[in-house]
Motif scaffolding. Structure first.
Motif: not given
Length: 151
Positions: A133-137
């Motif tokens: 999720m952090a990578a996507v953000f």
């Protein structure tokens, strides 16, 4: 986890994460226009749910009932992931909507982690889920910074 539920775990995880990542793009691109967020999220939710559901159905070679169950699971999960974090923008002032939306993102991330915990344990599942999720953000945020008229 029963065999039937186990077979639906993958489409549920995939759908929720797909919906969350799609909505993240909406939230970041519409940040200056919070009145458009719910309207845009609904359109994205319907398109995503239908597209993911039919994509799952068309790509599966399993029996009819399991194909339908997986298609419904991924479609409904995509809709939930893409609409739930947008709901605070319809009911709350902007100063409250943003943290409420973030809390829903985190809650759905925990749900994904719980569903996946049987595969690798909760700690690893949570680290992988929130890392993804952090990578996507970061990717979505960077794309908004690089897009003319973006953030």
């Amino acid at each position: 986890m029963s065999d039937a539920l186990g077979r639906l775990a993958n489409p549920v995880v995939f759908g929720i994460l797909d919906g969350l990542t799609t909505l993240l793009g909406v939230l970041l691109s519409e940040a200056r226009y919070p009145g458009l967020i719910l309207h845009t999220a609904i359109a994205v939710s319907v398109a995503g749910a239908v597209g993911m559901g039919f994509g799952q159905w068309l790509s599966s070679a399993e029996g009819h009932l399991l194909r339908v169950a997986k298609a419904l699971a991924i479609g409904a999960s995509t809709a939930c992931g893409s609409i739930l974090p947008a709901l605070p923008y319809a009911a709350l002032p902007l100063g409250w909507a943003r943290p409420a939306s973030a809390a829903i993102f985190l809650a759905l991330g925990c749900l994904i982690s719980l569903v996946r915990a049987g595969e690798c344990g909760f700690k690893r599942s949570a680290a992988e889920t929130f890392g993804a999720m952090a990578a996507v953000f970061i990717a979505v945020y960077a794309s908004q910074l690089l897009t003319p008229g973006g953030m």
